[in-house]
Write an enzyme that holds these catalytic residues in place. Structure first.
Site, PDB file in Angstrom:
ATOM      1  N   GLY A 132       0.220   5.935  -1.414  1.00  0.00           N
ATOM      2  CA  GLY A 132       0.675   4.877  -2.114  1.00  0.00           C
ATOM      3  C   GLY A 132       0.176   4.877  -3.624  1.00  0.00           C
ATOM      4  O   GLY A 132      -0.592   5.635  -3.800  1.00  0.00           O
ATOM      5  N   CYS A 133       0.921   4.243  -4.427  1.00  0.00           N
ATOM      6  CA  CYS A 133       0.517   4.206  -5.855  1.00  0.00           C
ATOM      7  C   CYS A 133      -1.081   3.673  -6.240  1.00  0.00           C
ATOM      8  O   CYS A 133      -1.853   4.199  -6.835  1.00  0.00           O
ATOM      9  CB  CYS A 133       1.424   3.357  -6.841  1.00  0.00           C
TER      10      CYS A 133
END
Length: 320
Positions: A132-133
Site C-alpha cells: 500500500g501507499c
C-alpha cells in the site's frame, strides 16, 4: 522480444499512471487494458503518454487466460482480484501477477514487493503483492530504526484525495475537502495491519485526507530504548539507503508539494527529544507512483530480469 502485459482496472488514477510508464518501457508491450466504463475507447484518448492503437475492453476473469500474456497487473479495489487470480489458475495459466490491492499482502504464498526492503527475498515468485501507499512510506521511514524501537510507533498520515480512488465518496469530494482535513479509519486501518505484519513491530496509524490531489506526508513518532543524536540518525538513514535510487534522505522535513509527480521517496526532518529517546521522522511519496504504479513497475522489472528502475524516470539529483 518484449514481454506482454495487461492491466485490469485501468480506469483509475493508478492504472493511467502505469499505462504511461509501460508505454515508455523498452522491454514491455502493453497488450490488454480492461475497464468496464471505458470499454471500446482508445487508450491514447485517456492517457496521452500512450501512442498506440490499443482500446479498452471489458474483460471477465475467464477471458484472461486465453490472451496468454506474460504478466497481468490487477489495479482494482480491495476484494476484487480473487476472481481473476482463480480463473487464471483454473485455466492452467501462470503469468506473473502483480496485485495492487490489499487482497494478498497477508498471503505467505505471495511475494510482498517493497523492493528496497524485500528484494533479497524475491526468488522468482509469479505472484507479487504490491504494498500500500501509506504502508510503503511507513516501512521506509521506520526500517532503519527498527532495532531501537521501544513500543508501538505512531504514524500520522495525510494523503491527497486521489488515494480515495475514482468512485465518489466524502474522501474525494473536492467541495467537502476544501479548507478541511478529513480523518478516517483511525484504528485498525489495513495499512496499520500491513506494516505491523511485514516489519514485525506494532504500528499505530492515523490516516487523513487533504484537499490536494496527490502525494502523502507521513510523520512517524518513535520511542527508542537507547538514546540517539539527530546527526547520527540522519547518518544511519543515509547509510541504509545510499544505494537506493528511489529513496532520498534530506536534513529538512520534506514537503508533499515537491514529491507530486516524482517516483522517489523523501525522508528527513530528523528531530530528537532532549533525552534522545524520542525520534520524529517525516516521509513523503506520490501515492499514485512510488505508492502504486512505480512500485508495480519495479516489481515487474525484477520478475523479468530487467534493471529494477528501467523505465522509471529518476530525477538527476537522485541518480546513484
Amino acid at each position: 522480444m518484449k514481454k506482454t502485459v495487461g492491466i485490469v482496472g485501468a480506469r483509475g488514477h493508478t492504472g493511467a499512471e502505469l499505462i504511461g510508464l509501460l508505454a515508455g518501457h523498452p522491454g514491455f508491450e502493453l497488450a490488454a487494458v480492461s475497464s468496464r466504463e471505458l470499454d471500446g475507447q482508445r487508450v491514447g484518448d485517456q492517457v496521452p503518454a500512450y501512442a498506440g492503437e490499443l482500446r479498452y475492453s471489458n474483460l471477465a476473469p475467464d477471458a484472461l487466460a486465453a490472451l496468454r500474456l506474460d504478466a497481468w497487473v490487477l489495479a482494482m479495489p480491495n476484494g476484487k482480484s480473487g476472481a481473476f487470480v482463480e480463473a487464471l489458475a483454473a485455466a492452467g495459466a501462470d503469468p506473473v501477477i502483480v496485485d495492487l490491492s490489499a487482497d494478498h499482502r497477508f498471503d505467505a504464498a505471495w511475494h510482498y514487493g517493497l523492493p528496497e526492503l524485500t528484494r533479497d527475498g524475491y526468488g522468482g515468485q509469479r505472484r507479487i503483492a504490491n504494498p500500500g501507499c501509506y504502508a510503503s512510506a511507513m516501512q521506509l521511514a521506520l526500517a532503519p530504526m527498527l532495532d531501537l524501537l521501544d513500543g508501538p510507533a505512531q504514524c500520522f498520515g495525510v494523503s491527497g484525495y486521489s488515494g480515495a480512488g475514482t468512485t465518489p465518496s466524502d474522501r474525494n469530494d473536492v467541495g467537502k475537502l476544501r479548507d478541511n482535513l478529513m480523518p478516517y479509519a483511525l484504528v485498525d486501518h489495513v495499512h496499520e495491519r500491513e506494516v505491523t505484519r511485514h516489519l514485525g513491530h506494532a504500528v499505530e496509524f492515523m490516516p487523513h485526507v487533504a484537499p490536494h490531489f496527490r502525494g502523502i506526508t507521513l510523520t512517524a513518532n518513535m520511542h527508542l530504548h537507547a538514546p540517539v543524536r539527530a546527526e547520527a540518525v540522519e547518518a544511519a538513514y543515509r547509510a541504509r539507503y545510499e544505494d537506493e535510487p528511489l529513496v532520498r534522505v534530506t536534513p529538512d522535513a520534506p514537503w508533499v508539494s515537491a514529491i507530486a509527480g516524482r517516483h522517489d521517496v523523501e525522508i528527513g526532518g530528523f528531530t530528537v527529544s532532549a533525552d534522545g529517546h524520542r525520534l520524529v521522522v517525516v516521509a513523503t511519496l506520490d501515492n499514485l507512483l512510488k505508492g502504486a504504479a512505480t512500485q508495480a513497475l519495479q516489481n515487474l522489472n525484477l520478475a523479468f530480469g530487467y534493471p529494477e528502475i528501467q523505465g522509471i524516470p529518476v530525477a538527476p539529483e537522485l541518480t546513484i
